[in-house]
Design an enzyme around this catalytic site. Sequence first.
Site, mmCIF file in Angstrom:
data_model
loop_
_atom_site.group_PDB
_atom_site.id
_atom_site.type_symbol
_atom_site.label_atom_id
_atom_site.label_comp_id
_atom_site.label_asym_id
_atom_site.label_seq_id
_atom_site.Cartn_x
_atom_site.Cartn_y
_atom_site.Cartn_z
ATOM 1 N N GLU A 233 0.897 -1.386 -0.091
ATOM 2 C CA GLU A 233 0.082 -0.016 0.051
ATOM 3 C C GLU A 233 0.889 1.303 -0.125
ATOM 4 O O GLU A 233 1.928 1.405 0.670
ATOM 5 C CB GLU A 233 -1.028 -0.068 1.214
ATOM 6 C CG GLU A 233 -1.750 1.120 1.378
ATOM 7 C CD GLU A 233 -2.567 1.372 2.772
ATOM 8 O OE1 GLU A 233 -3.118 2.270 3.156
ATOM 9 O OE2 GLU A 233 -2.711 0.140 3.382
ATOM 10 N N ASP A 235 0.298 5.004 0.416
ATOM 11 C CA ASP A 235 -0.527 6.217 0.936
ATOM 12 C C ASP A 235 -0.239 7.373 0.276
ATOM 13 O O ASP A 235 0.776 7.955 0.894
ATOM 14 C CB ASP A 235 -0.757 6.347 2.496
ATOM 15 C CG ASP A 235 -1.595 5.032 2.866
ATOM 16 O OD1 ASP A 235 -2.473 4.518 2.407
ATOM 17 O OD2 ASP A 235 -1.243 4.677 4.280
ATOM 18 N N GLU A 238 -3.146 11.081 3.027
ATOM 19 C CA GLU A 238 -4.390 10.617 4.299
ATOM 20 C C GLU A 238 -4.393 11.963 5.017
ATOM 21 O O GLU A 238 -3.622 12.546 5.477
ATOM 22 C CB GLU A 238 -3.679 9.620 5.207
ATOM 23 C CG GLU A 238 -3.890 8.483 4.597
ATOM 24 C CD GLU A 238 -3.740 7.131 5.376
ATOM 25 O OE1 GLU A 238 -4.792 6.619 5.815
ATOM 26 O OE2 GLU A 238 -2.580 6.820 5.807
ATOM 27 N N HIS A 249 3.951 1.579 2.775
ATOM 28 C CA HIS A 249 3.596 0.571 3.651
ATOM 29 C C HIS A 249 3.995 -1.033 2.762
ATOM 30 O O HIS A 249 3.054 -1.390 2.175
ATOM 31 C CB HIS A 249 2.227 0.407 4.075
ATOM 32 C CG HIS A 249 1.652 1.360 5.069
ATOM 33 N ND1 HIS A 249 1.634 1.066 6.275
ATOM 34 C CD2 HIS A 249 1.062 2.490 4.827
ATOM 35 C CE1 HIS A 249 1.248 2.204 6.859
ATOM 36 N NE2 HIS A 249 0.543 2.964 5.908
#
Length: 460
Positions: A233, A235, A238, A249
Amino acid sequence: MFPKLALFSLALAALTSVHGQGVGSYQSETHPKLNWQKCTKGGSCTTVAGSIVLDANWRWVHKTGDYKNCYTGNTWDTTLCKSNKDCASNCALEGADYSKTYGITTSGNSLTMKFVTNNDNGANIGSRVYLLASDTKYQMFTLLNQEFTFDIDVSKLPCGLNGAVYFSQMDADGGMSRFSTNKAGAKYGTGYCDSQCPRDIKFINGEANAEGWTPADNDQNAGLGGAGSCCNEMDIWEANSISTAYTPHPCDGLQQNKCSGTACGGGDNRYASECDPDGCDFNSYRMGDTSFYGPGKKVNSNSKFTIVTQFITDTGTASGSLKEIRRLYVQGGKVIQNSKVNVDGMNPALDSVNDEFCATAKTAFGDTDSFGKHGGLRQIGKSMAKGAVLVLSIWDDHTANMLWLDSSYPTDKDPSTPGVARGTCDTGSGVPADVEGAANGVQVIYSNIKYGDIGSTYTA
């Protein structure tokens, strides 16, 4: 990601008979159109006429050929779902009324996602959508030595909310080709995964997640099953109007993978999975610049702005290894460089995610280096070279009230301890019942998505 899932009991018409995780025929599935652009050096951008699709977890699940719910509130019907395979055979996913039921609308290159949408069946809370290349395939992004850019309006996102944009290493077809019992595929938003190995997913790998399902005691719409869905993942964004972070991640593998029980991590077993749940986050407030992002600050969240994320390789080519994730902002006709680090024990020249930043941040904050354990930037780079799906969402947090993003967290530590303060929200904020009850007008607007060569997607 721990979004709240809004699920409804609907009276529906006759439905198609299928064998496996199937689809109904009451509500036609018409994907809202959304344009984005592919850019090359010199500032030349080509418009792509695409669309979006709602995640399968938000859809109504019912008995095939009948009105009966397979899932109501936060529990499965055990007569239809005696086993995961039985449930997939007996149940179907329904099409979505994006605007009326979910508060999702598009116009040209703009996507608006409302947090709470009242409708004939109650209220929908949050949502998650994916970009589609066609009606049956997700748009896959390979971004090494490239940049990804979009505009955002978070002015109506208060404490406790998260308007998130990220890449998930899902299968392009939602898992249909790998799992023969998945008859719904990308057209119905199947195949979700992320680095938290979420266990609240109702169908994984073409089977239900009903076995071992435990309804949540703090969420009337969600629960945890016996299995989870893991993958790399990235990101990109956010954020709410108060705080923001971007965070890679990594996971050990390079495709979506089903986990079971404690091997999914979480709770007391947080670091037991094949993925890094913490990531290596760059939150300007947490990194010591409390004047950089927020209402009236250098990047003013009261107004729309542009976010540029660049994926720099060691060779300056798409075949190199990822060495840096660089962030820029554009607002009011000006390019705003990312904030610098102001944390004891860290190089004050750091202003991006690289190996030095990640290693020294973990040490300075006393955090577990799960990021390095799972391969760090190099592994995220491998994931990006293979390709990932773009996810856009709006959600609240029943696990930690979003305090990890916009407040002081953990709450039992002194906020003056390095790494604890992440934003100005009160530690009592973000309670889902509160943010959902005060959600009139709360929304996020994503627009003007572009990707391409470094320096090609934005102008001052």
